[in-house]
Scaffold this motif. Structure first.
Motif, short mmCIF file in Angstrom:
data_model
loop_
_atom_site.label_atom_id
_atom_site.label_comp_id
_atom_site.label_asym_id
_atom_site.label_seq_id
_atom_site.Cartn_x
_atom_site.Cartn_y
_atom_site.Cartn_z
N TYR A 14 0.87 -1.17 0.00
CA TYR A 14 0.00 0.00 0.00
C TYR A 14 0.91 1.22 0.00
O TYR A 14 2.13 1.08 0.10
N ILE A 17 2.90 1.24 3.27
CA ILE A 17 3.12 0.02 4.05
C ILE A 17 3.12 -1.22 3.16
O ILE A 17 2.36 -1.32 2.20
N ALA A 19 1.94 -4.54 3.36
CA ALA A 19 1.02 -5.31 4.22
C ALA A 19 1.34 -6.79 4.18
O ALA A 19 1.17 -7.51 5.17
N GLY A 40 -3.02 -6.77 12.25
CA GLY A 40 -2.20 -5.96 11.37
C GLY A 40 -1.03 -6.71 10.75
O GLY A 40 -0.21 -6.13 10.05
N SER A 41 -0.97 -8.03 10.96
CA SER A 41 0.18 -8.77 10.43
C SER A 41 -0.01 -9.17 8.96
O SER A 41 0.92 -9.69 8.35
N GLY A 42 -1.22 -8.98 8.43
CA GLY A 42 -1.41 -9.23 7.00
C GLY A 42 -2.31 -10.41 6.67
O GLY A 42 -2.39 -10.83 5.52
N LYS A 43 -3.02 -10.95 7.66
CA LYS A 43 -3.85 -12.14 7.44
C LYS A 43 -4.99 -11.86 6.45
O LYS A 43 -5.19 -12.59 5.48
N THR A 44 -5.74 -10.80 6.73
CA THR A 44 -6.89 -10.48 5.87
C THR A 44 -6.43 -10.13 4.46
O THR A 44 -7.03 -10.56 3.47
N THR A 45 -5.34 -9.38 4.36
CA THR A 45 -4.82 -9.01 3.04
C THR A 45 -4.43 -10.26 2.26
O THR A 45 -4.74 -10.40 1.08
P1 ADP Z 1 -4.66 -8.66 9.86
O1 ADP Z 1 -5.75 -9.32 9.08
O2 ADP Z 1 -3.55 -9.60 10.23
O3 ADP Z 1 -5.17 -7.91 11.06
P2 ADP Z 1 -4.49 -6.85 7.60
O4 ADP Z 1 -4.23 -7.69 6.42
O5 ADP Z 1 -5.89 -6.38 7.82
O6 ADP Z 1 -3.95 -7.58 8.91
O7 ADP Z 1 -3.57 -5.55 7.54
C1 ADP Z 1 -2.17 -5.62 7.31
C2 ADP Z 1 -1.61 -4.22 7.26
O8 ADP Z 1 -2.04 -3.57 6.06
C3 ADP Z 1 -2.06 -3.32 8.41
O9 ADP Z 1 -0.99 -2.51 8.79
C4 ADP Z 1 -3.17 -2.52 7.80
O10 ADP Z 1 -3.29 -1.27 8.44
C5 ADP Z 1 -2.70 -2.36 6.37
N1 ADP Z 1 -3.82 -2.22 5.42
C6 ADP Z 1 -4.83 -3.11 5.24
N2 ADP Z 1 -5.68 -2.68 4.27
C7 ADP Z 1 -5.18 -1.48 3.83
C8 ADP Z 1 -5.60 -0.54 2.84
N3 ADP Z 1 -6.69 -0.73 2.10
N4 ADP Z 1 -4.83 0.57 2.67
C9 ADP Z 1 -3.72 0.77 3.39
N5 ADP Z 1 -3.25 -0.08 4.34
C10 ADP Z 1 -3.99 -1.20 4.57
#
Ligand code: ADP
Length: 258
Positions: A14, A17, A19, A40-45
């Motif tokens: 992003y 960051i 991610a 915030g470790s990147g699981k959802t992404t």
């Molecule tokens: P988790 O699922 O492990 O909590 P995420 O995958 O949600 O982690 O997020 C990983 C990192 O990417 C976090 O620092 C989050 O703030 C950042 N992030 C997630 N989505 C976006 C986005 N659309 N734009 C910018 N940063 C993002």
């Protein structure tokens, strides 16, 4: 063992960051893998990219069902599934089945059967607006499996549930594991212990540890395992995401699975 999914160098950048940072792993057929890491470790992404909802910045995702319609080959349960409260459960399931590529006269019975499997057999005609959180979570699982996907991606499928609900959903996942490949994110180590063939530990978008549960456990010691971090703050942050299972001790975290 046949490989269902092969991920290589998967990265999501992003603006400010990274991610997800250079993930490489594979999933064998009919295995269950836990993606573990703090908020915030990147699981959802990661899961969103695997589900085809988000485009990666670089890296490759190879799915053995390639060529097949991905709608029918992959099932996805988002962390916060969205429902229309005015719909009945069966109406919602029919909508989900259609989106997954199911059609024809067998759709209704597939929906009813799946609602039965997740314990909502009696709730099909009820409006989702009146459902409890646990019922919604089951409905979310039902929509992800109605088309019998060969790869099931689940984002924190049990963390919003109470212990009894968690156990029930984990039992369902165990049962599904015989016929599908499962990748689920969690920070509840106890659940990972129960039905997991492989662990993927994520921190700041990077895989810091991966392997079969037994190997990871042996590596980090008898009953629990220890994961080393760069500094005590990072260890503390990780432990805080699973206070019932993980204890920070300097730059290490001991995970007991309790
Ligand atoms: P988790 O699922 O492990 O909590 P995420 O995958 O949600 O982690 O997020 C990983 C990192 O990417 C976090 O620092 C989050 O703030 C950042 N992030 C997630 N989505 C976006 C986005 N659309 N734009 C910018 N940063 C993002």
């Amino acid at each position: 063992m046949n490989t269902v999914l092969e991920v290589s160098g998967l990265t999501k950048q992003y603006d400010g960051i990274r991610a997800v940072d250079d993930l490489t792993f594979s999933l064998g057929e009919h295995t269950a893998t836990a993606l573990i890491g703090p908020n915030g470790s990147g699981k959802t992404t990661t899961l969103s990219m695997l589900a085809g909802l988000l485009r990666q910045t670089s890296g490759t995702i190879r799915f053995s069902g390639e060529g097949k319609d991905p709608r029918s080959a992959i099932g996805f349960l988002p962390q916060y599934p969205k429902f229309f409260p005015w719909m009945t459960a069966i109406e919602y399931m029919e909508l989900a089945a259609g989106l997954s590529g199911l059609e024809g006269r067998s759709v209704r019975s597939a929906c009813e059967k799946t609602l039965g499997f997740v314990g909502l057999g009696d709730a099909g005609k009820k409006r989702i607006g009146g459902f409890s959180g646990g019922m919604k979570q089951r409905l979310g699982l039902a929509q992800a499996i109605v088309h019998r996907p060969s790869l099931l991606l689940l984002d924190e499928p049990v963390s919003a549930l109470d212990p009894a609900g968690r156990r029930e959903v984990m039992e369902m996942l165990k049962e599904l594991g015989g016929s599908t490949t499962i990748l689920y994110s969690t920070h509840i180590l106890n659940d990972a212990e129960e039905m997991t063939d492989q662990l993927l530990f994520l921190r700041s978008g990077k895989l810091i540890e991966q392997g079969p549960l037994r190997e990871v456990r042996e590596k980090y010691g008898g009953s629990g395992y220890r994961v080393l971090f760069n500094n005590p703050e990072a260890a503390e942050r990780f432990a805080a995401s699973a206070p019932w299972a993980a204890r920070a001790d300097g730059s290490a975290v001991t995970i007991s699975g309790e």
